[in-house]
Design a protein around this motif. Structure first.
Motif, PDB file in Angstrom:
ATOM      1  N   THR A   1      43.896 -66.177  62.848  1.00 60.27           N
ATOM      2  CA  THR A   1      44.554 -67.140  63.730  1.00 60.27           C
ATOM      3  C   THR A   1      43.571 -68.127  64.351  1.00 60.27           C
ATOM      4  O   THR A   1      43.984 -69.099  64.982  1.00 60.27           O
ATOM      5  CB  THR A   1      45.305 -66.412  64.863  1.00 60.27           C
ATOM      6  N   THR A   2      42.263 -67.907  64.179  1.00 62.38           N
ATOM      7  CA  THR A   2      41.259 -68.788  64.789  1.00 62.38           C
ATOM      8  C   THR A   2      40.633 -69.744  63.787  1.00 62.38           C
ATOM      9  O   THR A   2      39.848 -70.616  64.177  1.00 62.38           O
ATOM     10  CB  THR A   2      40.136 -67.954  65.436  1.00 62.38           C
TER      11      THR A   2
ATOM     12  N   ASN B   1      49.593 -67.191  54.197  1.00 62.71           N
ATOM     13  CA  ASN B   1      49.918 -66.205  55.217  1.00 62.71           C
ATOM     14  C   ASN B   1      48.703 -65.901  56.098  1.00 62.71           C
ATOM     15  O   ASN B   1      47.966 -64.951  55.873  1.00 62.71           O
ATOM     16  CB  ASN B   1      50.418 -64.923  54.551  1.00 62.71           C
ATOM     17  N   PHE B   2      48.486 -66.737  57.117  1.00 59.52           N
ATOM     18  CA  PHE B   2      47.349 -66.571  58.022  1.00 59.52           C
ATOM     19  C   PHE B   2      47.745 -65.760  59.244  1.00 59.52           C
ATOM     20  O   PHE B   2      47.661 -66.210  60.380  1.00 59.52           O
ATOM     21  CB  PHE B   2      46.816 -67.940  58.444  1.00 59.52           C
ATOM     22  N   TYR B   3      48.190 -64.563  59.010  1.00 62.23           N
ATOM     23  CA  TYR B   3      48.572 -63.662  60.099  1.00 62.23           C
ATOM     24  C   TYR B   3      48.080 -62.264  59.743  1.00 62.23           C
ATOM     25  O   TYR B   3      47.905 -61.942  58.563  1.00 62.23           O
ATOM     26  CB  TYR B   3      50.094 -63.658  60.318  1.00 62.23           C
TER      27      TYR B   3
ATOM     28  N   ASP C   1      40.553 -72.676  60.634  1.00 66.75           N
ATOM     29  CA  ASP C   1      41.280 -73.833  60.114  1.00 66.75           C
ATOM     30  C   ASP C   1      41.418 -73.688  58.609  1.00 66.75           C
ATOM     31  O   ASP C   1      40.504 -73.194  57.939  1.00 66.75           O
ATOM     32  CB  ASP C   1      40.522 -75.126  60.424  1.00 66.75           C
TER      33      ASP C   1
ATOM     34  N   GLN D   1      41.422 -59.697  59.394  1.00 69.06           N
ATOM     35  CA  GLN D   1      42.800 -60.143  59.600  1.00 69.06           C
ATOM     36  C   GLN D   1      43.008 -60.696  61.015  1.00 69.06           C
ATOM     37  O   GLN D   1      43.701 -61.687  61.206  1.00 69.06           O
ATOM     38  CB  GLN D   1      43.764 -58.978  59.344  1.00 69.06           C
ATOM     39  N   HIS D   2      42.390 -60.063  62.013  1.00 65.94           N
ATOM     40  CA  HIS D   2      42.591 -60.519  63.389  1.00 65.94           C
ATOM     41  C   HIS D   2      41.866 -61.836  63.673  1.00 65.94           C
ATOM     42  O   HIS D   2      42.066 -62.435  64.730  1.00 65.94           O
ATOM     43  CB  HIS D   2      42.124 -59.448  64.376  1.00 65.94           C
ATOM     44  N   LYS D   3      41.040 -62.307  62.732  1.00 64.78           N
ATOM     45  CA  LYS D   3      40.340 -63.578  62.898  1.00 64.78           C
ATOM     46  C   LYS D   3      41.101 -64.756  62.298  1.00 64.78           C
ATOM     47  O   LYS D   3      40.745 -65.916  62.512  1.00 64.78           O
ATOM     48  CB  LYS D   3      38.965 -63.490  62.226  1.00 64.78           C
TER      49      LYS D   3
END
Length: 253
Positions: A227-228, A77-79, A230, A223-225
């Motif tokens: 999405t950037t 869960n990368f959100y 890999d 958490q806000h990172k």
């Protein structure tokens, strides 16, 4: 009018004009000196402010870290976390470490997968939380009070509901640690929020294992990172050596 009177008037005018020009000249020199003095003080003050703004803080950098957890819809869960949770060790940040298997027992579970996390263009950059708490404790406290994340009541640092809300933690949940004071946890939680204003900071890192309370050194990615970064599922973990560096940051200004 006699010649003597005329000569006397001329001399008086000459003396008056001479005195006037001398006074003007002295006034100009004084004004220039005053301006230079103010300019020097301003530059000195500005230099002090700039040096304060450009103070170097302790960081830890590494090419990759690991997260152990379960797959969610074919992916971790990368959100940004969309729910609140009780107070935890990473203050709601996405937990990572360099020894994920040490976190499997009673934390991730036997079926948990391991993910390697990295960035494409640079190493991951974590603020060294334990080091900065030693070197900049009072600045963190002052900033936390300024941001209304903590307050002082009868000489004791206490958290505000604003701190919990910013980290999406349930108020007033709390986790007692035997080797870390309540104040230190509140200051570090405040730092987690304060440091998020620097876009070059990916998260926080704790080198203190608290005499076994924590299983290994660990970190938390904002958490806000997520999405950037890999991420890839791995079966083996590579040995990673991190670098201790000091970087300029204005988060405590």
């Amino acid at each position: 009018m006699s010649n003597n009177q005329k000569i006397s008037n001329v001399v008086d005018k000459f003396i008056f004009l001479t005195a006037l020009w001398i006074a003007i000249f002295v006034g100009i020199i004084f004004a220039i000196s005053l301006l230079r003095c103010f300019n020097y003080k301003y530059k000195k003050s500005k230099t002090r402010y700039r040096n304060k703004s450009a103070s170097k803080l302790p960081f830890i950098e590494m090419p990759n870290v690991y997260h152990i957890g379960s797959l969610i819809s074919g992916n971790v869960n990368f959100y940004p976390r969309g729910h609140i949770t009780n107070w935890n060790y990473e203050f709601g940040l996405f937990s990572v470490s360099l020894e994920p298997e040490r976190w499997r027992h009673q934390v991730a579970g036997p079926g948990a997968d391991i993910f390697e996390i990295s960035l494409k263009d640079r190493d991951l950059r974590f603020l060294d939380v334990d080091a900065i708490l030693i070197s900049h404790r009072e600045e963190i406290k002052d900033k936390g009070i300024e941001w209304q994340l903590i307050e002082i009541k009868t000489g004791i640092v206490t958290p505000t509901d604003r701190l919990y809300a910013a980290l999406k933690l349930t108020y007033p949940s709390f986790t007692a640690l035997t080797k870390r004071s309540d104040e230190e946890q509140y200051l570090q939680a405040s730092l987690a929020i304060i440091a998020s204003q620097d876009t070059d900071i990916d998260g926080l890192w704790w080198t203190d294992t608290l005499s076994g309370t924590m299983r290994t050194e660990r970190g938390g990615i904002y958490q806000h990172k997520l999405t950037t970064v890999d991420q890839k599922k791995v079966s083996n973990v590579n040995n990673v050596l991190y670098k201790r560096l000091n970087h300029v940051s204005e988060i405590l200004v």
